[in-house]
Design an enzyme around this catalytic site. Structure first.
Site, PDB file in Angstrom:
ATOM      1  N   ILE A  10       0.835  -1.198   0.000  1.00  0.00           N
ATOM      2  CA  ILE A  10       0.000   0.000   0.000  1.00  0.00           C
ATOM      3  C   ILE A  10       0.871   1.250   0.000  1.00  0.00           C
ATOM      4  CG2 ILE A  10      -1.703   1.312   1.327  1.00  0.00           C
ATOM      5  CD1 ILE A  10      -2.848  -1.317   2.286  1.00  0.00           C
ATOM      6  N   LYS A  11       0.602   2.160  -0.936  1.00  0.00           N
ATOM      7  CA  LYS A  11       1.336   3.418  -1.012  1.00  0.00           C
ATOM      8  C   LYS A  11       0.818   4.376   0.055  1.00  0.00           C
ATOM      9  CE  LYS A  11       2.024   5.336  -4.989  1.00  0.00           C
ATOM     10  NZ  LYS A  11       1.786   5.864  -6.364  1.00  0.00           N
ATOM     11  N   VAL A  12       1.743   4.867   0.865  1.00  0.00           N
ATOM     12  CA  VAL A  12       1.388   5.808   1.926  1.00  0.00           C
ATOM     13  C   VAL A  12       2.319   7.014   1.818  1.00  0.00           C
ATOM     14  CG1 VAL A  12       1.124   6.150   4.408  1.00  0.00           C
ATOM     15  CG2 VAL A  12       0.721   3.885   3.417  1.00  0.00           C
TER      16      VAL A  12
END
Length: 477
Positions: A10-12
């Site tokens: 997941i891109k955060v």
């Protein structure tokens, strides 16, 4: 979160809130990519919270008038120093130059548009496949027989048995295969350098410069760290790439930066090694970030461990410190170089070092032990450099003389152990070259050029080392 596939990261955004979210996700076993990284501090914090990937936005960073590749290199160095498993994804690359520079700086992978991939392959197909590669395929040869070419354009004539042939890879007679030379990897002490450990013979400089002029990469591959070969490299101005500390470092001289991230000892491991060595009355140097360090209390032992001239030469480029402990704390240790060890003491030290996990031990001199991170070797470093340069192992010629050269002698497509080398090194190589005292590098390379480029009018040289040694297996390093 339970439904998130293991292959999804997941891109955060790497902000204060994003870093807190990354910690929560990691505790739940979810893969995380730290996105929108523009600074070294962001990179460090992402490593600290355990991000699986860090994504610097290359083109956006460049538009801010900041060097994205310097940032990638710095983050790669942080990863290496801390022993983290984080990988770098160079994102937002808008052209092939940015992709190439990001990978050279230490990115593990990149994100690119499909049309950029097509452009990259198109550029590759437009380039001659033999650029920077010297062909060695010209003729058949018989043992200890040569051909010479008259100055006319007539066919080759049989000549006197003066030049020893360079044998086909893996055979002892017959036709030379269509081998190419793209890189020459050279150990220094006991191989390229003379008996004084400082001087490159003029004849070797001449032939290496000629090969470099034809696009062949000349790469010193040594157990020394960079700071201990400034004088030697001054004699080799055509050298661009260095493999040092037995492969822990691969450095680009022209760009003054690592080609790939250094493979260094984690701080806890370095401290364990120091704790083993500290009670013994031996000399040990610390190689870190291209420099050599020696504790003042061990100076006399160091001087006794080498010939006087060689000891003075090394000390002129070595930093004396009261204690190595502050250096160990900052990380980046490439190698411990232990010298002046009596046989019984050496066995005891090696036994204790082998109790420490994830180390690589080797030796290059009598009474010497060299300690690096697990997996470090000259072969591995050359393989990493070759991957960056697009060179195949089969197109590499390697020269060495000692145990720390064995991995590259087994791995390179064509390898020569010096006649003065250890039995183990000579068993690992395909061929034997004359000793370093007999100008073995120049003699062997001149033979290679003369026997496989008969159009060149060169004086014959006598090389008594005709018989190649059997291949002792292969080693990926």
């Amino acid at each position: 979160m339970e439904k998130v596939d293991d292959a999804v990261y997941i891109k955060v955004p790497t902000t204060e809130e994003g870093l807190a979210a990354m910690q929560v996700l990691k505790r739940q076993g979810v893969g995380v990519t730290a996105a929108a990284v523009y600074t070294k501090v962001q990179g460090f914090m992402a490593i600290t919270v355990g991000a699986d990937f860090i994504a610097p936005y290359v083109n956006r960073i460049a538009n801010l008038d900041v060097d994205p590749h310097e940032l990638i290199s710095a983050i790669a160095d942080m990863i290496s120093r801390t022993g983290a498993s984080t990988k770098i994804v160079a994102a937002s690359c808008k052209n092939i130059a940015q992709v190439n520079d990001a990978l050279l700086a230490g990115a593990h992978t990149v994100t690119v548009r499909p049309d950029l991939l097509h452009e990259a392959f198109g550029a590759a197909s437009a380039t001659s496949p033999t650029t920077g590669r010297l062909s060695t395929a010209t003729r058949a040869s018989q043992p200890c027989e040569t051909t010479t070419r008259a100055k006319s354009d007539g066919p080759p004539q049989a000549g006197p048995s003066l030049r020893a042939p360079v044998w086909p890879l893996g055979t002892t007679t017959g036709t030379e295969p269509d081998a190419m030379i793209s890189m020459i990897a050279l150990d220094l002490d006991g191989t390229l350098l003379g008996q004084d450990h400082q001087t490159v013979p003029a004849s070797a400089i001449e032939v290496l410069a000629e090969l470099a002029g034809e696009g062949v990469h000349v790469v010193p591959a040594t157990g020394r760290t960079r700071g201990l070969m400034a004088h030697e490299l001054g004699q080799l101005p055509f050298v661009n790439y260095l493999v040092s500390s037995n492969g822990a470092s691969v450095f680009d001289r022209s760009a003054s930066r690592p080609v790939v991230p250094a493979e260094t000892l984690p701080v806890p491991r370095a401290r364990q090694i120091y704790a083993v060595l500290e009670p013994y009355d031996v000399s040990f140097e610390l190689y870190q970030d291209g420099a050599a360090y020696l504790e003042r209390s061990r100076l006399q032992v160091f001087r006794r461990s080498f010939a006087p001239g060689f000891a003075a030469h090394l000390l002129a480029h070595t930093h004396l410190v009261d204690s190595m402990l502050p250096l160990l704390a900052r990380g980046g240790t490439e190698k411990f170089n232990i010298s002046g060890v009596a046989p019984d003491e050496r066995r005891a030290i090696v036994a204790r070092l082998l109790e420490i996990p994830e180390l690589a031990l080797t030796s290059s001199l009598s009474g010497n032990v060299e300690v690096m991170a697990a997996g470090v070797s000259k072969a591995r470093a050359l393989r990493r450099l070759a991957g960056v340069l697009g060179v195949q192992a089969s197109d590499i010629v390697a020269f060495g003389d000692s145990d720390n050269d064995i991995s590259m002698l087994k791995w390179a497509g064509r390898s020569y152990a010096m006649a003065n080398g250890t039995q183990e090194a000579r068993s690992a190589a395909r061929h034997v070259a004359p000793s370093n005292a007999d100008d073995g590098i120049a003699v062997t390379l001149r033979d290679l050029l003369a026997n496989h480029r008969p159009d060149l009018d060169r004086p014959a040289t006598l090389n008594p080392y005709c018989s190649p040694l059997s291949r002792a297996g292969s080693d990926g390093g």
